[in-house]
Design a protein around this motif. Structure first.
Motif, short mmCIF file in Angstrom:
data_model
loop_
_atom_site.label_atom_id
_atom_site.label_comp_id
_atom_site.label_asym_id
_atom_site.label_seq_id
_atom_site.Cartn_x
_atom_site.Cartn_y
_atom_site.Cartn_z
N PRO A 150 -3.67 8.12 -1.21
CA PRO A 150 -3.07 7.06 -2.15
C PRO A 150 -2.81 7.59 -3.27
O PRO A 150 -3.29 8.39 -3.86
CB PRO A 150 -4.17 5.92 -2.05
N LYS A 180 0.97 -1.30 -0.11
CA LYS A 180 -0.02 0.07 0.00
C LYS A 180 0.79 1.08 -0.09
O LYS A 180 1.70 1.48 0.77
CB LYS A 180 -0.91 0.13 1.23
N ASN A 232 1.30 5.48 0.03
CA ASN A 232 0.61 6.80 0.32
C ASN A 232 1.53 7.75 -0.07
O ASN A 232 2.64 7.71 0.50
CB ASN A 232 0.15 6.96 1.78
#
Ligand code: PMV
Length: 364
Positions: free
Chosen positions: A83, A76, A78
């Motif tokens: 995001p 993931k 960011n």
């Protein structure tokens, strides 16, 4: 990549690990430029840069046990708190490509949060700071999990190697003050695979060298560095350019050691204009300069002629101008910049920077 391929860097079954690693890593400005590459991000000529301090990326890497046993990277990503699917895809692909070096990455779930100290839309390439910050986080993770990178030299050499695979120029950012990347007879230890520190080799006048970045345009550039490097392959001037860079390294290296600002400035300006001339001589040709870039350059040269002060410029692959000068004339240059250069910048924007101590591990 085989230099660092290591199939043994895997977590033994049942070992659950979790934690966080954070590095701040700066951008760098090349004086002799890297432009043209081959193979796996290998440079066609050696380059030398100053490591900056105010333009940096702050990267936090969190790792958790992976819920599934799926192959590949689970990530993931960011950027500045939100995001960023386009960046996430790029970083995931990069981490996949690094699996022979860090096989344990596919045994973890990774969360990466990245922020830049400078506005994203400042037209400043952030690949050197972001890729070096990420490479340093990965090497710290290896050291935390396996204890295999204990010596500082070995640690930074591997971080530089990994950063290079992400973005060539990023390999120079892991060292304080200044670095050389690419084999050169002036520096028998220099390598194409990673950069090496040359800060100890600098005369004191260069250890506090300023680099103020004058923002001429905040727009993203129209041709990426990747495409630009590629176009050097068919460039009719390529071979003589690579030879010229080799001899500029020899001349610059002597100037850096002796504190010879004039020779330094001649090389810096010639390298900057050569970089852009190579772009204009590519097929197809392209121009990343802007009329304001030229106006700023001629204003700097006129100021130098009028005052005798040693202020020079360099350029990256874009329209923004880097103002290079020694610390002793800082006050004069700030006054000159305010009155004559900032009116030529987009919204009067500039980032004041200078040679710095290199990346920093942040312990929370
Ligand atoms: O690191 P890359 O692939 O973005 O190439 C950068 C090349 C220049 O910034 C133009 C010059 C250099 O040596 O940093």
């Amino acid at each position: 990549m085989q230099e660092y391929t290591n199939p043994y860097l895997r977590l033994e079954e049942g070992r659950a690990v979790e934690g966080l690693i954070r590095w701040k890593s700066p951008s760098n400005i090349a004086i002799v430029k890297y432009w043209g590459k081959f193979g796996q991000q290998l440079p066609r000529n050696p380059s030398i840069s100053f490591t900056l301090q105010n333009a940096f990326t702050d990267t936090v890497l969190q790792y958790f046990p992976k819920a599934s046993t799926s192959k590949g990277i689970t990530l993931k990503f960011n950027f500045e708190g939100a995001p960023k699917p386009a960046f996430e895809k790029k970083i995931k692909d990069f981490l996949e490509s690094l699996l022979p070096v860090f096989p344990f990455l596919q045994q973890l779930e990774l969360h990466i949060h990245s922020t830049n100290s400078f506005p994203h839309s400042a037209g400043i390439a952030s690949s050197a700071s972001s890729m070096s910050a990420l490479a340093l986080c990965l090497c710290s993770l290896e050291q935390t999990l396996f204890g295999t990178l204990t010596g500082e030299d070995a640690f930074l050499q591997k971080a530089s190697f990994v950063a290079r695979l992400g973005s060539g120029s990023a390999c120079r950012s892991v060292f304080p003050l200044a670095a050389i990347w690419g084999a050169s007879p002036s520096f028998p230890f220099a390598s194409d695979l990673y950069a090496q520190p040359i800060g100890h080799h600098l005369h004191p006048v260069f250890q506090t060298m300023h680099d103020d970045i004058l923002i001429v345009s905040k727009k993203e550039k129209s041709v990426s560095s990747r495409a630009g490097h590629q176009l050097m392959e068919g460039n009719p001037y390529a071979d003589s350019r690579y030879r010229q860079a080799g001899s500029n390294i020899v001349i610059l290296s002597r100037a850096l050691q002796q504190g010879d600002l004039e020779t330094f400035g001649q090389i810096a300006e010639s390298e900057a204009l050569t970089l852009h001339a190579l772009m204009m001589a590519s097929t197809p040709p392209f121009i990343l300069l802007n009329p304001k870039t030229i106006e700023i350059i001629t204003t700097i040269q006129q100021y130098r002629t009028d005052t005798g002060k040693q202020v020079y410029f360099t350029l990256d692959a874009g329209p923004n101008v880097h103002l290079l000068y020694p610390d002793e004339i800082h006050e004069d240059v700030i006054t000159f910049t305010r009155s004559e250069l900032l009116p030529l910048c987009e919204d009067g924007a500039r980032i004041e920077d200078q040679a710095g101590p290199g990346p920093m591990l942040i312990r929370e």
